[in-house]
Every structure is written in structure tokens, then in C-alpha cells.
Enzyme design. Structure first.
Site: not given
Length: 199
Positions: A78-80, A115
């Protein structure tokens, strides 16, 4: 599954959802090399940015599973990022940068984009969670005290909604777990596509 993330929040959220996982640590120290370069590309839109980074992390994790001959299993990454008026707010570089970010977010509504990507073999699935967070006006003293406590220094946008910064938040619209860093609804939907059911 494998979780390709160093984030303790993501580990907590997976445990909360009852998802069993093994940790797959990615290299993130620029001096020793990184598995995924997280620098935004010139002119890259924030949603495209987080989707690209999450996908690259999941793919790198899947390659690592194969290379290390670990038991087969899908890799979740994930990436925030925090977005204000189209500008990406990643993790602050230092205390001054964290204070600057919080001053910019003060009294305004920003977006939090997370994402997620799941990779297994040649199969990659992605999803995007977008939420809106409104901060109340922050005074200079509380910004300095909050940053001095160290909490915001490894967080996108220089704050943790599940931490002391919760008192800054007037309203949210969207996914609370997504704002923390792993939207559980979207995660469950992606894992089902890999025949992993939570119940």
C-alpha cells in the site's frame, strides 16, 4: 499472505480484520538501496502516483518471494499520500518540514489517498481509496508541541489520525482505515480475487 510494508498501522489493521500475514520487509534506506523509489515523477497526478508506488511495492515483494523461494502467496502493498490543492504531501523531511505541512493543512480540507495492490505470480490487482479530512484551525504552539512529540515525522502529511492529531480533525468523509494507511473494505475485495476469504 505477505505484507510488504514496515507500517505498524497496516499490521494492526490486518490483525483487526483477522487476516493472517507474514511480514516481507522492503529496503527503504536510501544509503543502502531501496526496493522502490518513492519520488513522484514530474507532473504525475497524486492518484497515479500512489497507484504506481503501491503496484511497484507489490511487484517487488512478489519477486522477492520467488527469489528467496518462500512459500507461494499473494503480496499486499500500500501507499498513502496527503493531497492539498493537487500537491502531494509525503512524509516530512525534518521537524521544520512537518511544521510547514501542518500550517498548510490548518483550517482546510485535504484528501488522503491510499492505493493498495496485491501481486501473485503474473497477477496484479489494485484499488484506490480517497477520503477527505477537514482540520480545524491550528495554533502555532500546538503545531510545535505535536511535532516535538515525534509522531508526525514518519507519516504522510505529517500527522496520524489514529494518534494525537485526532483532536485536529473536524470532519472526515471516506474510509477511516484508508486514512490510517490500509482501507480494509478495498483490501478484502482484492484478496477475494486471490481466493482469500476473510469469513
Amino acid at each position: 499472505i505477505y505484507l510488504a510494508s514496515r507500517s505498524p498501522r497496516r499490521r494492526e489493521l490486518l490483525k483487526q480484520a483477522g487476516i493472517a500475514f507474514d511480514l516481507l520487509l522492503m529496503r527503504a534506506d536510501r544509503r543502502r538501496g531501496v526496493d522502490v523509489d518513492e519520488a513522484p515523477l514530474a507532473g504525475e497526478a497524486p492518484d497515479a502516483y500512489v497507484m504506481r508506488i503501491a503496484s511497484a511495492k507489490a511487484a517487488a515483494g512478489s519477486d522477492q518471494v520467488a527469489m528467496r523461494r518462500l512459500p507461494a502467496g499473494p503480496v499486499l502493498a500500500a501507499d498513502t499520500t496527503v493531497v492539498l490543492e493537487g500537491e502531494i504531501f509525503g512524509k516530512p523531511d525534518n521537524v521544520d518540514h512537518a511544521q510547514h505541512m501542518l500550517r498548510r493543512l490548518s483550517g482546510r480540507t485535504h484528501q488522503v489517498l491510499t492505493a493498495i495492490a496485491v501481486a501473485g505470480g503474473d497477477h496484479l490487482e489494485t484499488a484506490l481509496s480517497a477520503s477527505a479530512v477537514e482540520f480545524r484551525e491550528l495554533d502555532e504552539g500546538e503545531i510545535r508541541r505535536y511535532v516535538a512529540g515525534g509522531e508526525p515525522l514518519d507519516k504522510a502529511g505529517a500527522y496520524a489520525i489514529q494518534g494525537r492529531a485526532a483532536i485536529f480533525v473536524r470532519t472526515i468523509s471516506g474510509s477511516y482505515s484508508g486514512i490510517m494507511g490500509l482501507p480494509l473494505h478495498e483490501t478484502a475485495e482484492l484478496l477475494r480475487r486471490f481466493d482469500i476469504n476473510l469469513f
